[in-house]
Design a protein around this motif. Structure first.
Motif, mmCIF file in Angstrom:
data_model
loop_
_atom_site.group_PDB
_atom_site.id
_atom_site.type_symbol
_atom_site.label_atom_id
_atom_site.label_comp_id
_atom_site.label_asym_id
_atom_site.label_seq_id
_atom_site.Cartn_x
_atom_site.Cartn_y
_atom_site.Cartn_z
ATOM 1 N N CYS A 23 -163.567 -9.245 6.334
ATOM 2 C CA CYS A 23 -163.832 -7.596 7.178
ATOM 3 C C CYS A 23 -163.257 -6.663 5.910
ATOM 4 C CB CYS A 23 -161.809 -7.943 7.067
ATOM 5 S SG CYS A 23 -161.636 -6.640 8.071
ATOM 6 N N ASN A 51 -162.756 -3.676 5.911
ATOM 7 C CA ASN A 51 -161.172 -2.677 5.650
ATOM 8 C C ASN A 51 -159.871 -3.954 5.517
ATOM 9 O OD1 ASN A 51 -162.388 -1.436 7.366
ATOM 10 N ND2 ASN A 51 -161.325 -2.285 9.030
ATOM 11 N N CYS A 52 -159.629 -4.915 4.855
ATOM 12 C CA CYS A 52 -158.557 -6.177 5.115
ATOM 13 C C CYS A 52 -159.358 -7.080 3.506
ATOM 14 C CB CYS A 52 -157.928 -6.816 6.428
ATOM 15 S SG CYS A 52 -157.422 -5.195 7.981
ATOM 16 N N CYS A 94 -161.711 -9.029 13.358
ATOM 17 C CA CYS A 94 -160.144 -9.326 12.209
ATOM 18 C C CYS A 94 -159.411 -9.142 13.512
ATOM 19 C CB CYS A 94 -160.676 -8.053 11.378
ATOM 20 S SG CYS A 94 -159.436 -8.099 9.999
ATOM 21 N N HIS A 138 -156.124 -8.751 11.703
ATOM 22 C CA HIS A 138 -155.194 -7.919 11.492
ATOM 23 C C HIS A 138 -155.442 -6.384 11.571
ATOM 24 C CE1 HIS A 138 -153.994 -11.274 8.568
ATOM 25 N NE2 HIS A 138 -155.048 -11.644 8.733
ATOM 26 N N CYS A 139 -156.913 -6.065 11.424
ATOM 27 C CA CYS A 139 -157.331 -4.945 11.813
ATOM 28 C C CYS A 139 -158.140 -4.340 13.459
ATOM 29 C CB CYS A 139 -158.355 -4.069 11.091
ATOM 30 S SG CYS A 139 -159.982 -4.112 10.296
ATOM 31 N N HIS A 197 -161.467 -4.944 13.453
ATOM 32 C CA HIS A 197 -162.272 -4.698 13.483
ATOM 33 C C HIS A 197 -163.303 -5.865 14.412
ATOM 34 C CE1 HIS A 197 -166.363 -3.782 11.139
ATOM 35 N NE2 HIS A 197 -166.300 -5.736 11.063
HETATM 36 ZN ZN ZN Z 1 -159.410 -5.908 8.676
#
Ligand code: ZN
Ligand code: ADP
Length: 721
Positions: free
Chosen positions: A439, A441-442, A457, A459-460, A462
């Motif tokens: 990812c 961003n993560c 992803c 988590h975020c 994406h």
């Molecule tokens: Zn992410």
């Protein structure tokens, strides 16, 4: 002169004093409009002696602008707000905001326009108009809602309004809910259920604080049991709050509630429409909402006459809020019961160690339901050692498990395969260059979702289309999926048992109450043979024809190895095992594992809950972990890595030296990048005697940071990433 101190809903401001203008009457808890510079902010009148503030000379005070037309927040709720802010090291304003959770409700009574069919027909009929007229028979709702029901555009419906086929109706936004009736249906309880129910009902009658741990095996009928004190509260015209951990579970609950009480309860969760929110909020605050079922945010609703709180599946980690005010709804529920002077029932088949410890030390009364309702037996549990019974190359299910599913297929019974991993594969890499898709961003790998053909992803959020050629080396068709997710297991079942009808049940597929209801209906109608699901299917569901549960990877939860890994694994597996054999047919559970001798796996297979809990308790005691010691974490984050690191070092330089309190860090958090923010972490482990919150508050108070830096305190953390 008449002056009041107000808590204003702005975390950056302390309490502010105002003048009460001539003719305005306000007491503590009143929700008021406060002038602030050129703006108006919402505030709550508070007891001045409980909110330290600087005394402003009378001539400098500005007058309040107005009082909002809602009942004042009760003293019990004000105390809860104070306690929550204090315990979780949050600002009073951010907690108070959770109690004023419907902007619409604060504006007072209102009407809205709904539409219904008149029976007339438009001069010109079109296929869409015809479809709408057919679909809207008996419906009354806003244009937007009707468009959703009929599956046509709002424009089509506006046309029908112009032609007189639909007419507007003014309705009261706060029209009352249909009443729940305590004696709508009498349920014959088993002897053990009756005994427990009487204890709870007596506590409701006494109207005192009394915390209970309802410890009942899966299928013991905990819901039927706590419905009795709900009925008792209804008879006394007191309100009830039932907290559930996921909205996916509410459908089943609503159905059972309506059968028992003749009307649905009032719902409260984050995806309510704003009109539903305001209606629920106002009914709660006026006392006409009898039973509210909700997610953790319902905990801060302004009940007028609360009589009972139930937290179902109380061990669930989703009761822990992981952003904003990081509170644990289970613990705050008990505190609300304390301030409101009402009983609180925490129900679970696999209570959290913390809750068991509270029972052990006599603070909670523990009420047991040791056997299943209606003579159903607990399932048998066996392990499959994957190092010996290897699945075929490129597959994940041992032959014994597949044979078990096949036997169920032949008998017309159902199976559930549990794997707590959404998507097709948890990691995608390039066969040619070894590149792993990560990812942006993560600090996390992207998960392949084949249904949607995307990499995502978890988590975020994406997402990107799965590339045809490697984005790194340009080689075509070289991406390999590593490891299984539920979609891949579903594919494997379809390949090895082509006759099976497979349903993948995850938050991707059961993402609304409607879809959850469809899923339940399909399984009950036996249109599904094999459910492949994540933790979403581990609890709440009751499918009598489901007789086999296969845990695809019982070791999964033990990876990562945080403080609660063992407990979480035990709870998840015991809960999912609890889905098997709930009807008259016996259930069987197969656990695939590479470590059949690991204590938690062995305890599960032996059905020895006490052995597991006592070993886990000893381990926690030795480690000084909760409930014997305390943990907290501080996460410092920024979109700029250097800025976050500097802020963390600055905090580190002021680290307090407190006896029996160990501070680790700062270090990059395990998720060093999350949603585009770089993260550094302190972990604090302290004896129970340490005033942990006070230590942290004093430590952080003296240090300023640039505006891009966020400092989040997590007391009793569940997440260690
Ligand atoms: Zn992410
Ligand atoms: P638990 O939540 O403890 O796992 P449930 O509350 O889901 O168990 O109950 C299991 C099943 O038994 C449900 O279908 C429920 O309706 C049924 N049941 C439990 N108690 C009774 C009762 N007293 N009378 C009739 N059905 C009951």
């Amino acid at each position: 002169m008449n002056r009041v101190r107000c808590l204003v809903l702005n975390a950056a401001l302390g309490p502010l004093d105002y003048k009460v203008p001539e003719g305005m009457v306000v007491g503590p808890g009143a929700v008021v409009e406060c002038p602030l510079g050129p703006r108006t902010v919402i505030g709550i009148v508070w007891e001045a002696e409980r909110l330290a503030g600087t005394e402003v000379p009378a001539e400098k005070l500005r007058p309040l602008r107005g009082v909002l037309p809602v009942p004042p927040l009760s003293a019990a709720l004000r105390r809860l707000i104070e306690w929550t802010a204090d315990y979780y090291v949050a600002s009073l304003a951010s907690v108070a905001r959770m109690a004023l959770s419907s902007g619409g409700a604060l504006k007072g009574p209102a009407t809205m326009t709904e539409y219904r069919l008149t029976g007339g027909l438009p001069e010109r009929m079109t296929p869409q108009r015809e479809a709408a007229l057919g679909a809207l028979e008996g419906e009354q709702a806003t244009i937007r809602e009707l468009a959703g029901i009929a599956g046509v555009s709002e424009g089509v419906l506006r046309g029908l309004v112009n032609h007189g086929a639909l007419e507007p109706v003014e309705v009261d936004c706060d029209r009352p809910y249909p009443p729940a009736r305590p004696d709508f249906v009498e349920i014959a309880l088993s002897a053990q259920q009756r005994e427990a129910a009487d204890i709870f009902s007596n506590a409701v009658r006494k109207a005192e604080f009394a915390p209970f741990l309802l410890d009942g095996v899966t299928g013991s009928g905990k819901t039927e049991t706590y419905f009795e004190p709900v009925a008792q509260a209804l008879r006394m015209e007191r309100q009830v709050l039932v907290l559930l951990p996921e909205i996916a579970l509410t459908e089943n609950f609503l159905h059972r509630f309506e059968e028992r009480f003749g009307a649905p309860p009032v719902l409260w969760h984050s995806s309510l429409k704003s009109t539903e929110r305001r209606r629920a909020y106002r009914a709660v605050s006026e006392g006409s909402a009898q039973v509210v079922v909700g997610a953790r945010s319902a905990l801060f609703l302004p009940f007028a006459r609360l009589g009972l709180i139930v937290v179902d599946e109380a061990h669930e980690t989703s009761f822990k809020q992981e952003e904003g005010v990081r509170y644990n709804a289970r613990d705050v529920a008990v505190m609300r019961g304390h301030f409101e002077q009402v009983p609180v029932v925490l129900a679970s088949a696999t209570p959290a160690l913390e809750s068991l410890q509270m029972a052990e030390s006599g603070i909670y009364a523990k009420i047991d339901l040791p056997s299943r309702y209606g003579g159903a037996q607990m399932p048998t549990i066996e392990t499959i050692d994957l190092t010996e019974e290897k699945p075929p190359q490129g597959m994940w299910l041992a032959q014994r498990l597949v044979d078990g599913i096949e036997a169920r297929l032949e008998r017309g019974e159902q199976s559930l395969l549990f794997l707590n991993r959404r998507g097709y594969a948890p990691l995608t890499l390039c066969r040619n260059c070894g590149f792993r898709y990560q990812c942006p961003n993560c600090s996390a790998w992207l998960v392949e979702h084949r249904f949607t053909n995307r990499l995502a992803c978890h988590h975020c959020g994406h997402e990107a289309p799965a590339p045809k050629t490697c984005t790194e080396c340009g080689e075509p068709d070289c991406l390999v999926a590593c490891g299984p997710g539920v979609e891949r297991i579903a594919d494997e079942v379809a390949e090895r048992l082509p006759q099976a009808r497979v349903f993948v049940a995850t938050s991707d597929t059961l993402n609304s109450p409607g879809r959850a209801a469809e899923f339940i209906a399909a399984v009950e109608a036996r249109e599904v043979d094999v459910i492949v699901g994540t933790q979403l299917v581990t609890k709440g569901f009751h499918f009598p024809e489901l007789t086999l549960v296969g845990v695809v990877d019982a070791d999964l939860g033990l990876e990562g190895g945080d403080l609660r890994a063992g407990e979480r694994t035990y709870q998840q597996v015991a809960q999912v095992a609890g889905r098997a054999g709930r009807g008259s047919k016996p259930g069987e559970v197969l656990l695939q594992t590479r470590h059949p001798d690991a204590p938690v796996i062995a305890a599960l297979a032996a059905g020895d809950r006490d052995a597991f809990y006592s070993a886990e308790t000893e381990m926690r005691r030795e480690a000084g972990a909760p409930p014997f010691g305390r943990w907290a974490s501080i996460i410092i984050s920024s979109e700029d890595d250097a800025e976050a690191r500097e802020a963390a070092n600055r905090i580190g330089a002021f680290r307090p030296d407190v006896a029996e309190c160990m501070i680790l860090g700062p270090a990059p958090a395990p998720m060093a990048l999350l949603r585009g923010r770089y993260r550094y972490r302190f972990l604090i482990n302290a004896r129970r005697s340490v005033q942990l919150q006070q230590v942290i508050r004093r430590w952080l108070a003296a240090i300023d940071h640039p505006p891009g830096v966020r400092v989040a305190v997590d007391i009793d953390p569940y997440s260690f990433v």
